[in-house]
Design a protein around this motif. Structure first.
Motif, PDB file in Angstrom:
ATOM      1  N   VAL A 355       0.831  -1.200   0.000  1.00  0.00           N
ATOM      2  CA  VAL A 355       0.000   0.000   0.000  1.00  0.00           C
ATOM      3  C   VAL A 355       0.870   1.255   0.000  1.00  0.00           C
ATOM      4  CG1 VAL A 355      -1.677   1.337   1.343  1.00  0.00           C
ATOM      5  CG2 VAL A 355      -1.962  -1.128   1.087  1.00  0.00           C
ATOM      6  N   SER A 356       1.958   1.246   0.774  1.00  0.00           N
ATOM      7  CA  SER A 356       2.810   2.432   0.882  1.00  0.00           C
ATOM      8  C   SER A 356       3.796   2.552  -0.272  1.00  0.00           C
ATOM      9  CB  SER A 356       3.564   2.408   2.207  1.00  0.00           C
ATOM     10  OG  SER A 356       4.369   1.237   2.299  1.00  0.00           O
ATOM     11  N   ALA A 357       4.512   1.482  -0.576  1.00  0.00           N
ATOM     12  CA  ALA A 357       5.553   1.547  -1.607  1.00  0.00           C
ATOM     13  C   ALA A 357       4.989   1.379  -3.014  1.00  0.00           C
ATOM     14  CB  ALA A 357       6.620   0.479  -1.338  1.00  0.00           C
ATOM     15  N   PHE A 358       4.069   0.445  -3.194  1.00  0.00           N
ATOM     16  CA  PHE A 358       3.501   0.163  -4.519  1.00  0.00           C
ATOM     17  C   PHE A 358       2.282   1.037  -4.813  1.00  0.00           C
ATOM     18  CE2 PHE A 358       1.055  -2.608  -7.512  1.00  0.00           C
ATOM     19  CZ  PHE A 358       2.004  -2.673  -8.518  1.00  0.00           C
ATOM     20  N   GLU A 359       1.759   1.700  -3.787  1.00  0.00           N
ATOM     21  CA  GLU A 359       0.586   2.576  -3.896  1.00  0.00           C
ATOM     22  C   GLU A 359      -0.639   1.823  -4.407  1.00  0.00           C
ATOM     23  OE1 GLU A 359       1.744   5.875  -6.300  1.00  0.00           O
ATOM     24  OE2 GLU A 359       2.970   6.776  -4.731  1.00  0.00           O
ATOM     25  N   ALA A 360      -0.823   0.607  -3.913  1.00  0.00           N
ATOM     26  CA  ALA A 360      -1.994  -0.176  -4.287  1.00  0.00           C
ATOM     27  C   ALA A 360      -3.237   0.416  -3.649  1.00  0.00           C
ATOM     28  CB  ALA A 360      -1.822  -1.636  -3.858  1.00  0.00           C
ATOM     29  N   GLN A 361      -4.303   0.585  -4.446  1.00  0.00           N
ATOM     30  CA  GLN A 361      -5.566   1.116  -3.945  1.00  0.00           C
ATOM     31  C   GLN A 361      -6.654   0.053  -3.904  1.00  0.00           C
ATOM     32  OE1 GLN A 361      -5.240   4.774  -6.690  1.00  0.00           O
ATOM     33  NE2 GLN A 361      -6.315   5.578  -4.904  1.00  0.00           N
ATOM     34  N   THR A 362      -6.317  -1.131  -4.388  1.00  0.00           N
ATOM     35  CA  THR A 362      -7.207  -2.291  -4.286  1.00  0.00           C
ATOM     36  C   THR A 362      -6.387  -3.468  -3.798  1.00  0.00           C
ATOM     37  OG1 THR A 362      -8.643  -1.527  -6.083  1.00  0.00           O
ATOM     38  CG2 THR A 362      -8.752  -3.862  -5.520  1.00  0.00           C
ATOM     39  N   VAL A 363      -6.860  -4.150  -2.753  1.00  0.00           N
ATOM     40  CA  VAL A 363      -6.149  -5.296  -2.183  1.00  0.00           C
ATOM     41  C   VAL A 363      -7.102  -6.481  -2.141  1.00  0.00           C
ATOM     42  CG1 VAL A 363      -5.108  -6.244  -0.079  1.00  0.00           C
ATOM     43  CG2 VAL A 363      -4.530  -3.926  -0.822  1.00  0.00           C
ATOM     44  N   VAL A 364      -6.617  -7.634  -2.611  1.00  0.00           N
ATOM     45  CA  VAL A 364      -7.390  -8.877  -2.585  1.00  0.00           C
ATOM     46  C   VAL A 364      -6.647  -9.884  -1.715  1.00  0.00           C
ATOM     47  CG1 VAL A 364      -8.311 -10.803  -3.936  1.00  0.00           C
ATOM     48  CG2 VAL A 364      -8.399  -8.476  -4.856  1.00  0.00           C
ATOM     49  N   ILE A 365      -7.348 -10.477  -0.750  1.00  0.00           N
ATOM     50  CA  ILE A 365      -6.795 -11.543   0.096  1.00  0.00           C
ATOM     51  C   ILE A 365      -7.616 -12.795  -0.169  1.00  0.00           C
ATOM     52  CG2 ILE A 365      -6.278 -12.300   2.446  1.00  0.00           C
ATOM     53  CD1 ILE A 365      -6.214  -9.342   3.257  1.00  0.00           C
ATOM     54  N   ASP A 366      -6.997 -13.773  -0.790  1.00  0.00           N
ATOM     55  CA  ASP A 366      -7.707 -14.973  -1.237  1.00  0.00           C
ATOM     56  C   ASP A 366      -6.963 -16.225  -0.742  1.00  0.00           C
ATOM     57  OD1 ASP A 366      -9.460 -16.645  -2.605  1.00  0.00           O
ATOM     58  OD2 ASP A 366      -8.404 -16.425  -4.525  1.00  0.00           O
ATOM     59  N   SER A 367      -7.384 -16.826   0.322  1.00  0.00           N
ATOM     60  CA  SER A 367      -8.621 -16.595   1.049  1.00  0.00           C
ATOM     61  C   SER A 367      -8.321 -16.551   2.549  1.00  0.00           C
ATOM     62  CB  SER A 367      -9.600 -17.735   0.786  1.00  0.00           C
ATOM     63  OG  SER A 367      -9.066 -18.935   1.339  1.00  0.00           O
ATOM     64  N   ILE A 368      -9.379 -16.246   3.353  1.00  0.00           N
ATOM     65  CA  ILE A 368      -9.235 -16.259   4.805  1.00  0.00           C
ATOM     66  C   ILE A 368      -8.923 -17.669   5.298  1.00  0.00           C
ATOM     67  CG2 ILE A 368     -10.481 -15.947   6.974  1.00  0.00           C
ATOM     68  CD1 ILE A 368      -9.580 -13.386   5.727  1.00  0.00           C
ATOM     69  N   ASN A 369      -9.389 -18.681   4.573  1.00  0.00           N
ATOM     70  CA  ASN A 369      -9.105 -20.067   4.973  1.00  0.00           C
ATOM     71  C   ASN A 369      -7.610 -20.309   5.030  1.00  0.00           C
ATOM     72  OD1 ASN A 369     -11.654 -19.805   3.278  1.00  0.00           O
ATOM     73  ND2 ASN A 369     -12.047 -21.714   4.376  1.00  0.00           N
ATOM     74  N   GLY A 370      -6.878 -19.817   4.013  1.00  0.00           N
ATOM     75  CA  GLY A 370      -5.432 -19.959   4.016  1.00  0.00           C
ATOM     76  C   GLY A 370      -4.777 -19.074   5.057  1.00  0.00           C
ATOM     77  N   TYR A 371      -5.312 -17.868   5.246  1.00  0.00           N
ATOM     78  CA  TYR A 371      -4.765 -16.951   6.229  1.00  0.00           C
ATOM     79  C   TYR A 371      -4.941 -17.504   7.639  1.00  0.00           C
ATOM     80  CZ  TYR A 371      -3.911 -12.386   8.443  1.00  0.00           C
ATOM     81  OH  TYR A 371      -3.411 -11.365   9.192  1.00  0.00           O
ATOM     82  N   GLN A 372      -6.039 -18.214   7.852  1.00  0.00           N
ATOM     83  CA  GLN A 372      -6.299 -18.781   9.170  1.00  0.00           C
ATOM     84  C   GLN A 372      -5.228 -19.789   9.569  1.00  0.00           C
ATOM     85  OE1 GLN A 372      -9.758 -21.268   9.531  1.00  0.00           O
ATOM     86  NE2 GLN A 372     -10.077 -20.739  11.679  1.00  0.00           N
ATOM     87  N   ALA A 373      -4.638 -20.461   8.587  1.00  0.00           N
ATOM     88  CA  ALA A 373      -3.603 -21.451   8.882  1.00  0.00           C
ATOM     89  C   ALA A 373      -2.373 -20.813   9.512  1.00  0.00           C
ATOM     90  CB  ALA A 373      -3.211 -22.200   7.602  1.00  0.00           C
ATOM     91  N   ALA A 374      -2.201 -19.490   9.304  1.00  0.00           N
ATOM     92  CA  ALA A 374      -1.062 -18.791   9.899  1.00  0.00           C
ATOM     93  C   ALA A 374      -1.372 -18.274  11.302  1.00  0.00           C
ATOM     94  CB  ALA A 374      -0.651 -17.613   9.004  1.00  0.00           C
TER      95      ALA A 374
END
Length: 502
Positions: A355-374
């Protein structure tokens, strides 16, 4: 002293100075404790090398590791400390190791302790350092043999160093007495390192500042990693500390029927949850907004936990979304993440960097199921997601997160309930009609405005996503087996194979 003597001593560890509100107070003694392998020596070397880089004299007094081992450790991170850090390898005098010369009237530990202290003072007087590391206190604790003598010894070291201009870092591997908190009450600040071993995946490391006299610091646990180059700490994200000004405009997806379902689109700086069983097209709906963002001249960042990138590129390109081409042109950032190797703090830092360096204005996290494993536990996931979504919203970023529910039709369960965190919730479902499996979409929540309360059928074909008119005359579509209650036939809302209306 150098011209920087009045400022705090930077640690040289990315992220740690932020936690410490600027670094370590000069001319003070600090404790860095943790079990063997948690990263103490690496942090200590980075601390000394940071000082050497600004012209300060640095001394490493080692009672446990040899000078050769320390140099090899630094070289493994691409750093040569030969001409930058003075290493004093403190070993017992030969007379104390000679059985013929051992004292019988005095305990040898008394002689060793006093000799050890004398050698430390002599090395310090010879080098006159600005930064000192003593590794480790466990050896001194064993020589002291009692808590009283150990405390007096630490106090003696503290008073000696307080008369100098040195900033001192004491290392403790916590192998001799983990319950002894003697040093905690004496030193100016305490940093505690932990190494956790999950059932599967690599070790997780985290850091916590237990004490820092007269100084505010960022409390709680902070994830960190040891990689080539040294230790990198990921400060715990607090969304309230980050806010930027932006205009809350309405953003479309490029599909008129989808935007109508959403009440005209999504508000900038909001989060959207796409929830449904596997295969319903959750990722595709999120990527539709990525494509729309690129067409507006904005950048996007996509974090994929579940799908291999090559397969994702091929699958979406066949539907008219050339993600690989967008990436090669620098329009989007996309990376595949391994939840077994990634801590939640590191993931949050990666999103922040994009968001800061690349200046991304749209972020996709696919998916919460995988994120939950962390995550160590479900409650941790909800807290991490809350701070991350709040941070992104405050930066004017549109965030899309997906959750795969268990099952295909009927009463389906989610691995974790995050619906209340998102500003908009889009529900995707399979349903059976006329002997065919079809898909339906509805918006069940939108905080930032009105939306349709209808259910629309959609298809995924060679032209991507195609939405039909609102379904009417049926009940139970979201349960998977609809009942006809009106005059219209469901087939009037069906699609041909190419996605056009029949």
């Amino acid at each position: 002293m150098t011209e920087n003597s009045t400022a705090k001593a930077l640690t040289g560890v990315p992220g740690l100075d932020d936690i410490l509100s600027g670094g370590l107070s000069r001319r003070r003694v600090f404790l860095l404790e943790g079990s063997p392998g948690s990263g103490k020596t690496t942090i200590a070397l980075q601390f000394l090398l940071e000082g050497a880089g600004i012209g300060e004299r640095c001394l490493y007094i080692t009672l446990s590791e040899t000078e050769e081992e320390l140099r090899e450790s630094a070289l493994s991170h691409g750093r040569d400390i030969r001409d930058q850090v003075e290493i004093f390898e403190l070993v017992p005098p030969e007379s104390l190791l000679d059985a013929d010369q051992q004292q019988s009237l005095l305990y040898s530990s008394d002689l060793e302790l006093s000799e050890t202290t004398r050698l430390i003072f002599e090395a310090f007087a010879r080098v006159k350092p600005h930064r000192v590391v003593i590794d480790s206190l466990s050896e001194i604790r064993l020589l002291a043999q009692s808590s009283l003598r150990y405390r007096r010894q630490i106090l003696a070291l503290k008073h000696f160093f307080s008369r100098s201009d040195a900033t001192v870092l004491l290392l403790d591997d916590m192998t001799s007495d983990t319950l002894d908190k003697t040093v905690h009450s004496v030193v100016h600040g305490v940093m505690h390192l932990e190494q956790l071993a999950p059932d599967y995946g690599s070790e997780r490391r985290r850091l916590r500042v237990l004490k820092y006299r007269g100084q505010a610091y960022r409390g709680g646990y902070h994830d960190f990693v040891i990689k080539t180059g040294g230790v990198a700490v990921f400060p715990r994200l607090r969304a309230l500390e980050h806010k930027s000004g932006f205009e809350r405009t309405m953003l479309g997806s490029g599909i008129a029927e989808f935007d109508n379902l959403l009440g005209g689109g999504l508000t900038r700086g909001s989060s959207t949850l796409l929830i449904g069983p596997a295969g319903t097209g959750k990722s595709l709906f999120a990527l539709q907004f990525v494509n729309a963002a690129v067409l507006r001249g904005e950048r996007a960042a996509i974090f994929v936990f579940d799908e291999e990138l090559g397969l994702l590129f091929a699958r979406t390109k066949a539907m008219g979304l050339d993600l690989e081409g967008m990436r090669d042109k620098g329009l989007i950032h996309i990376e595949q993440l391994d939840a077994a190797e990634l801590s939640p703090g590191e993931f949050a830092q990666r999103v922040r960097d994009r968001v800061s360096a690349f200046e991304a204005q749209t972020v996709v996290i696919d998916s919460i199921n995988g994120y939950q494993a962390a995550m160590p536990e479900e409650n941790g996931l909800v807290l991490h997601m809350h701070e991350l979504l709040q941070f992104l919203n405050r930066q004017g970023v549109n965030t899309f997160i997906t959750v795969a529910q268990h099952g295909l039709v009927g009463d389906m369960k989610s691995p974790v309930d995050v619906t209340y965190l998102a500003d908009t919730v889009i529900l995707l479902r399979y349903f059976e009609a006329d002997g065919r499996v079809r898909r339906a979409i509805s918006v069940i929540k939108k905080r930032t405005g009105n939306h349709e309360d209808t259910i629309r059928e959609y298809t995924i074909g060679s032209r991507g996503l195609t939405l039909g008119e609102p379904l009417s005359g049926f009940q139970g579509i979201l349960r998977g087996v609809p009942l006809f209650v009106g005059d219209k036939k469901l087939s009037t809302h069906a699609f041909d194979e190419d996605g056009s209306h029949s």
